[in-house]
Design a protein around this motif. Structure first.
Motif, PDB file in Angstrom:
ATOM      1  N   GLU A   1      35.767   2.122  17.883  1.00  0.00           N
ATOM      2  CA  GLU A   1      36.013   2.234  19.324  1.00  0.00           C
ATOM      3  C   GLU A   1      35.308   1.110  20.082  1.00  0.00           C
ATOM      4  OE1 GLU A   1      35.150   5.326  23.039  1.00  0.00           O
ATOM      5  OE2 GLU A   1      34.910   6.016  20.965  1.00  0.00           O
ATOM      6  N   LEU A   2      34.064   0.818  19.698  1.00  0.00           N
ATOM      7  CA  LEU A   2      33.321  -0.264  20.345  1.00  0.00           C
ATOM      8  C   LEU A   2      34.031  -1.600  20.129  1.00  0.00           C
ATOM      9  CD1 LEU A   2      30.646  -1.150  21.808  1.00  0.00           C
ATOM     10  CD2 LEU A   2      29.745  -1.599  19.521  1.00  0.00           C
ATOM     11  N   ALA A   3      34.435  -1.871  18.899  1.00  0.00           N
ATOM     12  CA  ALA A   3      35.105  -3.128  18.581  1.00  0.00           C
ATOM     13  C   ALA A   3      36.395  -3.282  19.360  1.00  0.00           C
ATOM     14  CB  ALA A   3      35.379  -3.207  17.075  1.00  0.00           C
ATOM     15  N   THR A   4      37.148  -2.226  19.485  1.00  0.00           N
ATOM     16  CA  THR A   4      38.412  -2.275  20.225  1.00  0.00           C
ATOM     17  C   THR A   4      38.169  -2.639  21.680  1.00  0.00           C
ATOM     18  OG1 THR A   4      39.377  -0.627  18.725  1.00  0.00           O
ATOM     19  CG2 THR A   4      40.456  -0.955  20.865  1.00  0.00           C
ATOM     20  N   ARG A   5      37.155  -2.061  22.267  1.00  0.00           N
ATOM     21  CA  ARG A   5      36.850  -2.360  23.671  1.00  0.00           C
ATOM     22  C   ARG A   5      36.346  -3.790  23.858  1.00  0.00           C
ATOM     23  NH1 ARG A   5      33.973   3.339  25.688  1.00  0.00           N
ATOM     24  NH2 ARG A   5      35.948   4.489  25.815  1.00  0.00           N
ATOM     25  N   ALA A   6      35.655  -4.308  22.853  1.00  0.00           N
ATOM     26  CA  ALA A   6      35.082  -5.649  22.975  1.00  0.00           C
ATOM     27  C   ALA A   6      36.047  -6.750  22.559  1.00  0.00           C
ATOM     28  CB  ALA A   6      33.820  -5.737  22.118  1.00  0.00           C
ATOM     29  N   GLY A   7      37.109  -6.400  21.866  1.00  0.00           N
ATOM     30  CA  GLY A   7      37.997  -7.421  21.329  1.00  0.00           C
ATOM     31  C   GLY A   7      37.493  -8.007  20.032  1.00  0.00           C
ATOM     32  N   ILE A   8      36.662  -7.232  19.307  1.00  0.00           N
ATOM     33  CA  ILE A   8      36.138  -7.625  17.999  1.00  0.00           C
ATOM     34  C   ILE A   8      37.035  -7.021  16.918  1.00  0.00           C
ATOM     35  CG2 ILE A   8      34.131  -7.452  16.457  1.00  0.00           C
ATOM     36  CD1 ILE A   8      32.389  -7.046  18.954  1.00  0.00           C
ATOM     37  N   ASP A   9      37.200  -7.718  15.816  1.00  0.00           N
ATOM     38  CA  ASP A   9      37.962  -7.180  14.684  1.00  0.00           C
ATOM     39  C   ASP A   9      37.274  -5.896  14.192  1.00  0.00           C
ATOM     40  OD1 ASP A   9      38.757  -6.609  11.975  1.00  0.00           O
ATOM     41  OD2 ASP A   9      39.523  -8.638  11.793  1.00  0.00           O
ATOM     42  N   PRO A  10      37.902  -4.739  14.359  1.00  0.00           N
ATOM     43  CA  PRO A  10      37.217  -3.469  14.039  1.00  0.00           C
ATOM     44  C   PRO A  10      36.948  -3.279  12.548  1.00  0.00           C
ATOM     45  CG  PRO A  10      39.503  -3.064  14.668  1.00  0.00           C
ATOM     46  CD  PRO A  10      39.243  -4.504  14.941  1.00  0.00           C
ATOM     47  N   THR A  11      37.894  -3.668  11.712  1.00  0.00           N
ATOM     48  CA  THR A  11      37.695  -3.498  10.271  1.00  0.00           C
ATOM     49  C   THR A  11      36.531  -4.358   9.787  1.00  0.00           C
ATOM     50  OG1 THR A  11      40.047  -3.041   9.970  1.00  0.00           O
ATOM     51  CG2 THR A  11      38.791  -3.662   8.006  1.00  0.00           C
ATOM     52  N   ALA A  12      36.497  -5.606  10.271  1.00  0.00           N
ATOM     53  CA  ALA A  12      35.428  -6.522   9.859  1.00  0.00           C
ATOM     54  C   ALA A  12      34.070  -6.055  10.374  1.00  0.00           C
ATOM     55  CB  ALA A  12      35.727  -7.932  10.364  1.00  0.00           C
ATOM     56  N   LEU A  13      34.039  -5.516  11.591  1.00  0.00           N
ATOM     57  CA  LEU A  13      32.758  -5.039  12.129  1.00  0.00           C
ATOM     58  C   LEU A  13      32.246  -3.864  11.303  1.00  0.00           C
ATOM     59  CD1 LEU A  13      30.517  -5.175  14.243  1.00  0.00           C
ATOM     60  CD2 LEU A  13      31.882  -3.623  15.687  1.00  0.00           C
ATOM     61  N   GLU A  14      33.117  -2.943  10.965  1.00  0.00           N
ATOM     62  CA  GLU A  14      32.713  -1.805  10.136  1.00  0.00           C
ATOM     63  C   GLU A  14      32.114  -2.302   8.816  1.00  0.00           C
ATOM     64  OE1 GLU A  14      32.771   1.489  10.365  1.00  0.00           O
ATOM     65  OE2 GLU A  14      34.230   2.095  11.895  1.00  0.00           O
ATOM     66  N   GLN A  15      32.779  -3.274   8.187  1.00  0.00           N
ATOM     67  CA  GLN A  15      32.308  -3.797   6.911  1.00  0.00           C
ATOM     68  C   GLN A  15      30.985  -4.540   7.066  1.00  0.00           C
ATOM     69  OE1 GLN A  15      35.183  -6.135   4.784  1.00  0.00           O
ATOM     70  NE2 GLN A  15      33.670  -6.967   3.341  1.00  0.00           N
ATOM     71  N   THR A  16      30.866  -5.331   8.154  1.00  0.00           N
ATOM     72  CA  THR A  16      29.634  -6.079   8.400  1.00  0.00           C
ATOM     73  C   THR A  16      28.445  -5.145   8.556  1.00  0.00           C
ATOM     74  OG1 THR A  16      30.756  -7.961   9.421  1.00  0.00           O
ATOM     75  CG2 THR A  16      28.460  -7.593  10.038  1.00  0.00           C
ATOM     76  N   VAL A  17      28.605  -4.090   9.345  1.00  0.00           N
ATOM     77  CA  VAL A  17      27.512  -3.142   9.565  1.00  0.00           C
ATOM     78  C   VAL A  17      27.186  -2.397   8.275  1.00  0.00           C
ATOM     79  CG1 VAL A  17      26.826  -1.049  10.799  1.00  0.00           C
ATOM     80  CG2 VAL A  17      27.975  -2.901  12.032  1.00  0.00           C
ATOM     81  N   ARG A  18      28.201  -2.040   7.519  1.00  0.00           N
ATOM     82  CA  ARG A  18      27.970  -1.335   6.253  1.00  0.00           C
ATOM     83  C   ARG A  18      27.164  -2.214   5.293  1.00  0.00           C
ATOM     84  NH1 ARG A  18      32.704   0.335   5.873  1.00  0.00           N
ATOM     85  NH2 ARG A  18      33.588  -1.400   4.679  1.00  0.00           N
ATOM     86  N   GLU A  19      27.539  -3.478   5.173  1.00  0.00           N
ATOM     87  CA  GLU A  19      26.818  -4.389   4.280  1.00  0.00           C
ATOM     88  C   GLU A  19      25.402  -4.650   4.780  1.00  0.00           C
ATOM     89  OE1 GLU A  19      29.339  -7.788   4.169  1.00  0.00           O
ATOM     90  OE2 GLU A  19      30.758  -6.899   2.729  1.00  0.00           O
ATOM     91  N   TYR A  20      25.263  -4.822   6.090  1.00  0.00           N
ATOM     92  CA  TYR A  20      23.928  -5.048   6.665  1.00  0.00           C
ATOM     93  C   TYR A  20      23.026  -3.845   6.431  1.00  0.00           C
ATOM     94  CZ  TYR A  20      20.341  -5.208  10.304  1.00  0.00           C
ATOM     95  OH  TYR A  20      19.145  -5.161  10.982  1.00  0.00           O
ATOM     96  N   ASN A  21      23.551  -2.649   6.651  1.00  0.00           N
ATOM     97  CA  ASN A  21      22.743  -1.433   6.523  1.00  0.00           C
ATOM     98  C   ASN A  21      22.249  -1.209   5.100  1.00  0.00           C
ATOM     99  OD1 ASN A  21      22.914  -0.815   9.212  1.00  0.00           O
ATOM    100  ND2 ASN A  21      24.521   0.747   8.980  1.00  0.00           N
ATOM    101  N   THR A  22      22.988  -1.676   4.121  1.00  0.00           N
ATOM    102  CA  THR A  22      22.581  -1.488   2.723  1.00  0.00           C
ATOM    103  C   THR A  22      21.192  -2.051   2.470  1.00  0.00           C
ATOM    104  OG1 THR A  22      24.882  -1.576   1.975  1.00  0.00           O
ATOM    105  CG2 THR A  22      23.178  -2.013   0.323  1.00  0.00           C
ATOM    106  N   GLY A  23      20.920  -3.230   3.012  1.00  0.00           N
ATOM    107  CA  GLY A  23      19.584  -3.808   2.881  1.00  0.00           C
ATOM    108  C   GLY A  23      18.641  -3.352   3.971  1.00  0.00           C
ATOM    109  N   ALA A  24      19.193  -3.112   5.180  1.00  0.00           N
ATOM    110  CA  ALA A  24      18.347  -2.809   6.338  1.00  0.00           C
ATOM    111  C   ALA A  24      17.541  -1.530   6.170  1.00  0.00           C
ATOM    112  CB  ALA A  24      19.202  -2.726   7.598  1.00  0.00           C
ATOM    113  N   VAL A  25      18.088  -0.530   5.465  1.00  0.00           N
ATOM    114  CA  VAL A  25      17.347   0.714   5.284  1.00  0.00           C
ATOM    115  C   VAL A  25      16.071   0.480   4.490  1.00  0.00           C
ATOM    116  CG1 VAL A  25      19.365   2.202   5.503  1.00  0.00           C
ATOM    117  CG2 VAL A  25      18.735   1.297   3.244  1.00  0.00           C
ATOM    118  N   MET A  26      16.011  -0.642   3.766  1.00  0.00           N
ATOM    119  CA  MET A  26      14.807  -1.005   3.009  1.00  0.00           C
ATOM    120  C   MET A  26      14.064  -2.166   3.672  1.00  0.00           C
ATOM    121  SD  MET A  26      16.323  -0.738  -0.884  1.00  0.00           S
ATOM    122  CE  MET A  26      17.728  -1.778  -0.512  1.00  0.00           C
ATOM    123  N   GLY A  27      14.487  -2.542   4.885  1.00  0.00           N
ATOM    124  CA  GLY A  27      13.837  -3.638   5.593  1.00  0.00           C
ATOM    125  C   GLY A  27      14.216  -5.006   5.071  1.00  0.00           C
TER     126      GLY A  27
END
Length: 588
Positions: free
Chosen positions: A432-458
């Motif tokens: 929903e956020l990506a749609t409102r911003a004009g960001i590719d929603p599928t890519a944003l979901e994937q980017t956050v998922r990949e980032y979070n994999t390491g981020a939970v461990m800092g």
């Protein structure tokens, strides 16, 4: 307005470079005047962080006794690359600490040490502490009736007009005000004092950062008898034969404009703040502007390249040489109400854990915790094939509440008006956020998922956030194991759109080490000098540390004044038949 028309030295521009030059020349006995086309003095300096990068200054030596000339030289060789200038670097290293000592000994200028690391501390010669100093806070009632002529700070970086200290220690108390009794009491005192100032003076009286730097320098100049003629624009430099002898000016007064010629016995110094609002020149210099993309500078709109134009008309040379012609700063446009628009420079939020930056394609492109200039340069490059040069800062509700985002303040400050006016976008999900911003929603979901994999461990294996002392300096030390990294995980999610701005230009007039404006054949134009952002930066289009604009600008302004005063002494001695002459400043 003073009716005097004959001076020893005319300085055009009232920022740190111009005022440093004027103060030094006055101390050496020259009769000096400063011209400023705005009705207020201080220029870009008054809007800045007020930090100076001066390696081996006496404050820094106490913090880092192991620092050395060779380390500084090595660092600058790494940072400036093909534009490394041995003579200019040597002059800066030698005279920077002398300038600091002179200013603290002879003027109202006081500096305090900071904890800033170099921006690239992991590069050979870089250090974790000891090279950046800060103008001490100042009570501007010392300016007396001239207090109203001090340029106010950017509205977007104040809180109800209250300024924060660029050292970062000040802001930490505000972020901790709801969690620490010590911080709560600190903030309460600051707010109470500020409200009292507003009631009595309608503006902040105890100023910090660049406002303190500009105020201290202006107070020093005025105390020494250097007139600062505001609302006085330099139209052109006056040339007789092969030398510059003065400036044609236009002053705005109560009953209209007054034009006159001010003459200078020994020189004119151009310190007009570079060209960030010279529309034609930035259209050629900035690659993203050439592509038709937006640029929004928080620097004074009066910085239209006047000094460069005046130098060029008499044979001076300015070429766009640096890969990065300006000090890049990602910014947001802020609706301040009643039709007023402000510019917010993103100095702090990018470093905080739980904030990531993505392009319209939904992908991260750089270490968000690098310096504003490095992130800006990466943004310009990453967007070269995209419709806009923009990035989106994205976070979740917990991060927004804790740190704020851009102009949006942390909890408990309300966010509703920013959602209503479109500054802050909200989505219950990332899609929903990506749609409102004009960001590719599928890519944003994937980017956050990949980032979070390491981020939970800092960890941030993609871009290494938190890997340098500078990354960590502006982050959150309480967030462990990595002050810069936390996941983006629980909605609602938020985003703001950043466009490219700048803190000032790097390319400028070609000069000698002492600031003489040079012709294309390398000869000096007698009597014409350039200082500050009108002069090409010794940093070669890079940004090695906090204060690399003010530090060199004040140092070379000081050095230029010493050269002009030495020339005046030699002329006076020659005119007296070789006898030493005790030269006094002409009364104003």
């Amino acid at each position: 307005m003073t009716q005097e028309t004959q001076y020893d030295l005319i300085v055009v521009g009232s920022g740190a470079a111009g005022l440093s030059c004027a103060i030094t020349a006055k101390e050496r006995g020259l009769n000096v005047v400063v011209l400023e086309k705005e009705p207020v003095f201080g220029g870009t300096t008054a809007l800045s962080g007020g930090v100076l990068w001066i390696p081996l200054n006496h404050h820094g030596r106490k913090q880092n006794p192991a620092d050395s000339v060779q380390a500084v030289r090595t660092y600058l060789m790494q940072e400036t690359g093909a534009f490394y200038d041995e003579e200019s670097v040597s002059a800066f290293i030698e005279n920077g600490p002398r300038m600091v000592d002179f200013m603290e000994r002879k003027t109202q200028m006081k500096f305090v040490p900071t904890l800033y690391p170099d921006y690239h501390p992991d590069v050979p010669g870089g250090v974790d502490i000891g090279r950046s100093i800060l103008a001490a806070p100042y009570d501007i009632r010392g300016l007396g009736k001239d207090m109203k002529r001090l340029k106010p700070p950017l509205k977007t970086i104040t809180f109800i007009g209250m300024m924060f200290n660029s050292s970062n220690a000040d802001l930490k108390h505000f972020f901790q005000a709801t969690k620490s009794l010590t911080s709560f009491l600190y903030v309460a005192r600051r707010l109470a004092n500020h409200i009292r100032e507003l009631a009595l003076y309608r503006r902040a009286i105890n100023v910090t950062s660049g406002n303190a730097l500009a105020a201290r320098l202006a107070q020093s100049a005025l105390d020494m008898g250097v007139p600062i003629l505001t609302s006085t624009a330099a139209q052109r430099v006056v040339m007789e034969g092969d030398r510059i002898v003065g400036v044609a000016t236009k002053a705005t007064v109560a009953n209209g404009d007054v034009e006159r010629i001010l003459r200078a016995r020994y020189g004119v110094v151009l310190a007009c703040g570079g060209f960030p609002h010279d529309i034609q020149r930035i259209a050629k210099a900035y690659s993203h502007v050439r592509r038709g993309h937006e640029h929004l500078s928080p620097t004074p709109e009066s910085n239209t390249g006047d000094g460069i134009h005046m130098a060029e008309t008499v044979g001076g040379v300015m070429e766009i040489r640096f890969k990065e012609p300006s000090a890049w700063m990602p910014v947001t446009r802020v609706d301040l109400g009643n039709g007023e628009v402000g510019v917010f420079p993103h100095l702090l939020d990018r470093y905080k854990p739980g904030v990531i930056g993505v392009l319209s394609n939904g992908k991260r492109f750089t270490n968000e915790s690098n310096s504003y200039h490095d992130v800006g340069a990466a943004m310009v490059q990453a967007c070269k094939d995209l419709p806009e040069t923009v990035m989106w800062l994205v976070c979740d509700k917990a991060t927004l509440s804790k740190y704020g985002l851009g102009y949006v303040k942390p909890s408990p400050m309300p966010i509703g008006r920013f959602i209503r006016n479109g500054y802050l976008l909200q989505g219950q999900t990332l899609t929903e956020l990506a749609t409102r911003a004009g960001i590719d929603p599928t890519a944003l979901e994937q980017t956050v998922r990949e980032y979070n994999t390491g981020a939970v461990m800092g960890e941030d294996p993609a871009f290494g956030r938190g890997s340098t002392s500078f990354n960590r300096y502006l982050a959150d030390p309480a967030n462990q194991p990595n002050p810069c990294v936390a996941p983006v995980q629980n909605g609602p999610f938020y985003a703001i759109k950043l466009i490219m701005g700048d803190l000032g230009t790097f390319d400028g007039i070609q000069t000698s080490v002492v600031g003489e404006v040079l012709r294309r054949d390398g000869s000096a134009i007698t009597g014409l000098y350039a200082a500050g952002n009108d002069r090409a930066s010794i940093m070669g289009g890079n940004y090695p540390g906090a204060g690399i604009t003010h530090g060199p600008n004040m140092t070379f302004g000081y050095l230029t004044a010493l050269h002009i005063a030495d020339t005046a002494d030699r002329d006076a001695q020659a005119a007296s038949g070789g006898q030493t002459v005790a030269r006094q400043a002409v009364p104003t």
